[in-house]
Design an enzyme around this catalytic site. Sequence first.
Site, PDB file in Angstrom:
ATOM      1  CE1 TYR A   1      -4.434   3.798   8.892  1.00 27.12           C
ATOM      2  CE2 TYR A   1      -4.960   3.590  11.229  1.00 27.12           C
ATOM      3  CZ  TYR A   1      -4.231   3.191  10.121  1.00 27.12           C
ATOM      4  OH  TYR A   1      -3.294   2.187  10.247  1.00 27.12           O
TER       5      TYR A   1
ATOM      6  N   PRO B   1      -3.504  -0.060  18.871  1.00 34.04           N
ATOM      7  CG  PRO B   1      -5.400  -1.263  18.243  1.00 34.04           C
ATOM      8  CD  PRO B   1      -4.746  -0.623  19.419  1.00 34.04           C
TER       9      PRO B   1
ATOM     10  CE1 TYR C   1      -0.321   3.473   9.683  1.00 34.61           C
ATOM     11  CE2 TYR C   1       0.364   3.212   7.397  1.00 34.61           C
ATOM     12  CZ  TYR C   1      -0.484   2.896   8.439  1.00 34.61           C
ATOM     13  OH  TYR C   1      -1.499   1.979   8.238  1.00 34.61           O
TER      14      TYR C   1
ATOM     15  CG  HIS D   1      -2.064  -0.942   1.120  1.00 32.62           C
ATOM     16  ND1 HIS D   1      -3.282  -0.713   1.700  1.00 32.62           N
ATOM     17  CD2 HIS D   1      -2.183  -2.120   0.473  1.00 32.62           C
ATOM     18  CE1 HIS D   1      -4.104  -1.702   1.423  1.00 32.62           C
ATOM     19  NE2 HIS D   1      -3.455  -2.584   0.688  1.00 32.62           N
TER      20      HIS D   1
ATOM     21  CE  LYS E   1       5.106   2.958  13.679  1.00 37.30           C
ATOM     22  NZ  LYS E   1       4.632   2.462  12.395  1.00 37.30           N
TER      23      LYS E   1
HETATM   24  P1  RFL Z   1       2.755 -12.197  21.087  1.00 36.07           P
HETATM   25  O1  RFL Z   1       2.286 -12.189  19.696  1.00 36.07           O
HETATM   26  O2  RFL Z   1       1.772 -11.942  22.179  1.00 36.07           O
HETATM   27  O3  RFL Z   1       3.419 -13.629  21.317  1.00 36.07           O
HETATM   28  C1  RFL Z   1       3.747 -14.095  22.609  1.00 36.07           C
HETATM   29  C2  RFL Z   1       3.731 -15.595  22.584  1.00 36.07           C
HETATM   30  O4  RFL Z   1       4.127 -16.060  23.876  1.00 36.07           O
HETATM   31  C3  RFL Z   1       3.278 -17.109  24.276  1.00 36.07           C
HETATM   32  N1  RFL Z   1       3.271 -17.207  25.742  1.00 36.07           N
HETATM   33  C4  RFL Z   1       3.883 -18.185  26.427  1.00 36.07           C
HETATM   34  N2  RFL Z   1       4.623 -19.240  26.015  1.00 36.07           N
HETATM   35  C5  RFL Z   1       5.098 -20.073  26.966  1.00 36.07           C
HETATM   36  N3  RFL Z   1       4.824 -19.915  28.304  1.00 36.07           N
HETATM   37  C6  RFL Z   1       4.097 -18.879  28.742  1.00 36.07           C
HETATM   38  N4  RFL Z   1       3.824 -18.750  30.040  1.00 36.07           N
HETATM   39  C7  RFL Z   1       3.590 -17.953  27.793  1.00 36.07           C
HETATM   40  N5  RFL Z   1       2.818 -16.847  27.880  1.00 36.07           N
HETATM   41  C8  RFL Z   1       2.644 -16.402  26.625  1.00 36.07           C
HETATM   42  C9  RFL Z   1       1.931 -16.736  23.700  1.00 36.07           C
HETATM   43  O5  RFL Z   1       1.065 -17.869  23.569  1.00 36.07           O
HETATM   44  C10 RFL Z   1       2.325 -16.153  22.333  1.00 36.07           C
HETATM   45  O6  RFL Z   1       2.359 -17.138  21.321  1.00 36.07           O
HETATM   46  O7  RFL Z   1       3.980 -11.192  21.334  1.00 36.07           O
HETATM   47  P2  RFL Z   1       5.156 -10.687  20.340  1.00 36.07           P
HETATM   48  O8  RFL Z   1       5.840 -11.856  19.711  1.00 36.07           O
HETATM   49  O9  RFL Z   1       5.911  -9.719  21.122  1.00 36.07           O
HETATM   50  O10 RFL Z   1       4.389  -9.967  19.128  1.00 36.07           O
HETATM   51  C11 RFL Z   1       3.663  -8.780  19.358  1.00 36.07           C
HETATM   52  C12 RFL Z   1       2.497  -8.684  18.360  1.00 36.07           C
HETATM   53  O11 RFL Z   1       1.731  -9.871  18.449  1.00 36.07           O
HETATM   54  C13 RFL Z   1       1.608  -7.468  18.626  1.00 36.07           C
HETATM   55  O12 RFL Z   1       2.393  -6.368  19.014  1.00 36.07           O
HETATM   56  C14 RFL Z   1       0.780  -7.085  17.395  1.00 36.07           C
HETATM   57  O13 RFL Z   1      -0.187  -8.059  17.102  1.00 36.07           O
HETATM   58  C15 RFL Z   1       0.094  -5.733  17.611  1.00 36.07           C
HETATM   59  N6  RFL Z   1      -0.772  -5.345  16.477  1.00 36.07           N
HETATM   60  C16 RFL Z   1      -0.251  -4.786  15.351  1.00 36.07           C
HETATM   61  N7  RFL Z   1       1.082  -4.662  15.221  1.00 36.07           N
HETATM   62  C17 RFL Z   1       1.601  -4.185  14.068  1.00 36.07           C
HETATM   63  O14 RFL Z   1       2.831  -4.068  13.957  1.00 36.07           O
HETATM   64  N8  RFL Z   1       0.810  -3.839  12.987  1.00 36.07           N
HETATM   65  C18 RFL Z   1      -0.551  -3.936  13.054  1.00 36.07           C
HETATM   66  O15 RFL Z   1      -1.228  -3.667  12.065  1.00 36.07           O
HETATM   67  C19 RFL Z   1      -1.136  -4.391  14.269  1.00 36.07           C
HETATM   68  N9  RFL Z   1      -2.459  -4.534  14.375  1.00 36.07           N
HETATM   69  C20 RFL Z   1      -2.157  -5.554  16.555  1.00 36.07           C
HETATM   70  C21 RFL Z   1      -2.985  -5.122  15.473  1.00 36.07           C
HETATM   71  C22 RFL Z   1      -2.744  -6.207  17.654  1.00 36.07           C
HETATM   72  C23 RFL Z   1      -4.104  -6.411  17.678  1.00 36.07           C
HETATM   73  N10 RFL Z   1      -4.638  -7.103  18.795  1.00 36.07           N
HETATM   74  C24 RFL Z   1      -5.454  -8.244  18.664  1.00 36.07           C
HETATM   75  C25 RFL Z   1      -4.075  -6.851  20.096  1.00 36.07           C
HETATM   76  C26 RFL Z   1      -4.349  -5.324  15.507  1.00 36.07           C
HETATM   77  C27 RFL Z   1      -4.919  -5.948  16.614  1.00 36.07           C
HETATM   78  C28 RFL Z   1      -6.403  -6.111  16.614  1.00 36.07           C
HETATM   79  C1  PHB Z   2      -5.322  -4.497  10.601  1.00 42.32           C
HETATM   80  O1  PHB Z   2      -5.488  -4.661   9.377  1.00 42.32           O
HETATM   81  O2  PHB Z   2      -5.608  -5.380  11.429  1.00 42.32           O
HETATM   82  C2  PHB Z   2      -4.792  -3.202  11.091  1.00 42.32           C
HETATM   83  C3  PHB Z   2      -4.362  -2.251  10.196  1.00 42.32           C
HETATM   84  C4  PHB Z   2      -3.898  -1.023  10.656  1.00 42.32           C
HETATM   85  C5  PHB Z   2      -3.876  -0.770  12.020  1.00 42.32           C
HETATM   86  C6  PHB Z   2      -4.281  -1.729  12.926  1.00 42.32           C
HETATM   87  C7  PHB Z   2      -4.748  -2.962  12.469  1.00 42.32           C
HETATM   88  O3  PHB Z   2      -3.464   0.458  12.457  1.00 42.32           O
END
Ligand code: RFL
Ligand code: PHB
Length: 397
Positions: A203, A295, A387, A74, A299
């Site tokens: 957004y 979110p 971004y 994008h 980031k």
């Molecule tokens: P994670 O992904 O939480 O992974 C941690 C892992 O550790 C495991 N765990 C354990 N394992 C063993 N023993 C234990 N006691 C444990 N406790 C936990 C868990 O099961 C899991 O598998 O952390 P990590 O690797 O630091 O990654 C971080 C990302 O997942 C998170 O920051 C992103 O998903 C945030 N996020 C976004 N980030 C972006 O860069 N771009 C995006 O567009 C974006 N959109 C989002 C998002 C997060 C969202 N939610 C659901 C919070 C959109 C959403 C809706």
């Molecule tokens: C997504 O597609 O899940 C998404 C995209 C942009 C954001 C957060 C989540 O800022």
Amino acid sequence: MKQTSQVGIIGAGPAGLLLAHMLHLEGIASVVLEQRSRADIEATIKAGVLEHPTAELLKQLGVGERMQREGYLHRGIELSFGGKRHRLDLEDLTDGKAITVYPQHEVIKDLVAAVLANGTRIEFGVDAVRLAALESDQPVIHYQRDGAAQELYCDFIAGCDGFHGPSRQAIPQALRQEHAKVYPSGWFGILCEAPPSSDELIYAQSDRGFVLVSTRSPTVQRLYFQCDPQDSVDNWSDDRIWAEFQQRLANQDGWQLKKGPIFQKGIIAMRSFICETMQYGRLFLAGDSAHIVPPTGAKGLNLAAGDVVLLSRALHSHYRRNQQDALDAYSATAIQRVWRGEHFSWWMTNMLHDFEGEDSITRRFRRSQLDYVVKSRPGAQSLAENYVGLPFDAWIN
Ligand code: RFL
Ligand code: PHB
């Protein structure tokens, strides 16, 4: 059973898997311990946006092939407010950089496949993980698998276990300076079967609250609207959800949201959180275990990738050059890029969400900020630079 490894990694999220893969490429052995099953981690719906540096990193590491084939580049985003949409040309504003829309669970699938293929062990379904002897030169992870007690002795532990994992808690409380902010709103997210409504992410700010129009594929769309974090998905029928989107996205330029069957609904909380320090003895935190962002700035995963780049380099210096400086500096260095991402995420959140009980001056400030971003090139450039992602190396002194 007693086992050993150079690095013990707790958590098979983006941070843990990326670290295991990078360490392998540098000839450093690791074992990954994950509490959930492989099927579960490969199916959890989370992030969608990869920054330019993250996408480049995945390519360089040989795990970007499917992302390049199936992800979407994008080159701009849209900001919608006051009934009008305004395009920010990311590529033009950042000397050619863009973002890649490629779901986190697809990144996870690619990394799990690569890590297992290079012979690194991932133990899924582990239980009762406990960290010990972190200040000694042989820390240990105690855990259970299939009811049997296990011990993994290592040189270093990487705490990549997300916000709720045990690693951060293993740092004595007196040594942790934690900064936290919980927002009074959450995001209601849906996945639906429909064609994209827009070529780029939208957004949208409105008096009824924020909306994000994102995408997953030509047939699956990802949409969010700002909601009460205490609300329940059971209160939201499909009809009510579409009506809410339509009211918030009402515009004067004839653009219409495309609807379709909703097959997933969920509510997520929004918080900003930073744990200063990201190191204690031979434990190093990376990703959500050390910091959380709302979110809006997309980031979280990208900050995790930045931590892992620094940590793998520091471990490389230790093992290959017998130098400790980069490990000693890891927390202070990594946290600088984290603070930038944290501030940007907070700023985007405040600019795009309306919060209950706000006074009229705050609302007018928000509109003035949005106007500035779309009317001034430096204003737009500042948003775009953050971004698409600041270089991983920009923060190394
Ligand atoms: P994670 O992904 O939480 O992974 C941690 C892992 O550790 C495991 N765990 C354990 N394992 C063993 N023993 C234990 N006691 C444990 N406790 C936990 C868990 O099961 C899991 O598998 O952390 P990590 O690797 O630091 O990654 C971080 C990302 O997942 C998170 O920051 C992103 O998903 C945030 N996020 C976004 N980030 C972006 O860069 N771009 C995006 O567009 C974006 N959109 C989002 C998002 C997060 C969202 N939610 C659901 C919070 C959109 C959403 C809706
Ligand atoms: C997504 O597609 O899940 C998404 C995209 C942009 C954001 C957060 C989540 O800022």
